[in-house]
Motif scaffolding. Structure first.
Motif, PDB file in Angstrom:
ATOM      1  N   GLU A  36     -16.932  -0.852 -40.624  1.00 36.17           N
ATOM      2  CA  GLU A  36     -18.097  -1.323 -39.877  1.00 36.17           C
ATOM      3  C   GLU A  36     -17.765  -1.529 -38.402  1.00 36.17           C
ATOM      4  O   GLU A  36     -18.553  -1.165 -37.523  1.00 36.17           O
ATOM      5  CB  GLU A  36     -18.633  -2.628 -40.478  1.00 36.17           C
ATOM      6  N   ARG A  37     -16.598  -2.109 -38.128  1.00 41.84           N
ATOM      7  CA  ARG A  37     -16.198  -2.330 -36.729  1.00 41.84           C
ATOM      8  C   ARG A  37     -15.998  -1.004 -36.014  1.00 41.84           C
ATOM      9  O   ARG A  37     -16.391  -0.851 -34.859  1.00 41.84           O
ATOM     10  CB  ARG A  37     -14.926  -3.161 -36.666  1.00 41.84           C
TER      11      ARG A  37
ATOM     12  N   ASN B  69     -17.392   1.863 -36.843  1.00 41.10           N
ATOM     13  CA  ASN B  69     -18.708   2.495 -36.711  1.00 41.10           C
ATOM     14  C   ASN B  69     -19.506   1.904 -35.557  1.00 41.10           C
ATOM     15  O   ASN B  69     -20.218   2.618 -34.859  1.00 41.10           O
ATOM     16  CB  ASN B  69     -19.499   2.373 -38.011  1.00 41.10           C
ATOM     17  N   SER B  70     -19.388   0.595 -35.344  1.00 47.01           N
ATOM     18  CA  SER B  70     -20.133  -0.025 -34.250  1.00 47.01           C
ATOM     19  C   SER B  70     -19.582   0.398 -32.883  1.00 47.01           C
ATOM     20  O   SER B  70     -20.303   0.392 -31.898  1.00 47.01           O
ATOM     21  CB  SER B  70     -20.119  -1.548 -34.379  1.00 47.01           C
TER      22      SER B  70
END
Length: 151
Positions: free
Chosen positions: A3-4, A6-7
């Motif tokens: 998630e990190r 991807n952000s």
């Protein structure tokens, strides 16, 4: 962790675009103006209008600059990718099969990097996104001003 990552993807893509565009533009500037070691590291320039070197250098300078700024990124990257594919197959590949053998590593890497940018777009920090944001804000405000009148 995904998630990190991807952000941060748009920012990493934007930085990738800036670096690739800058390096490509430097190749064009070297060939056209004799800076940064000049054409083929000789300090010279390519004679205007010679095929294909001068045209390739113009594509490198203009295409690299546009990609670096994130302005017309997809089109500039597509043309730059095609230019490097031509360079690889017409200049380098006849010498040997593999890029390590024929000196075509830079052409191959630029070709694939620009093809990636043609499909992904500019990422963060690009003028494309700034202009798209302004256009959508203008369209939104124009729509709000034209509210339908109830009958």
């Amino acid at each position: 962790m995904s998630e990190r990552l991807n952000s941060a993807q748009p920012y990493a893509l934007g930085l990738f675009r800036i670096v690739v565009g800058l390096l490509f533009a430097c190749h064009g500037a070297a060939s056209l103006f004799g800076v940064l070691g000049g054409a083929s590291g000789t300090g010279g320039t390519i004679e205007a209008g010679t095929w294909p070197g001068w045209y390739a250098a113009v594509i490198q300078l203009v295409g690299g600059g546009l990609v670096m700024l994130g302005l017309g990124t997809r089109a500039a990257a597509f043309i730059s990718s095609g230019s490097m594919a031509y360079a690889y197959f017409k200049v380098h590949q006849p010498g040997a099969l593999w890029p390590m053998e024929n000196g075509g590593e830079a052409s191959a890497m630029f070709c694939w990097a620009f093809l990636l940018l043609a499909f992904t777009g500019s990422g963060a920090f690009g003028l494309d996104r700034l202009f798209a944001r302004r256009t959508s804000e203008q369209e939104k405000s124009a729509t709000e001003r034209q509210t339908p009148v109830a009958a």
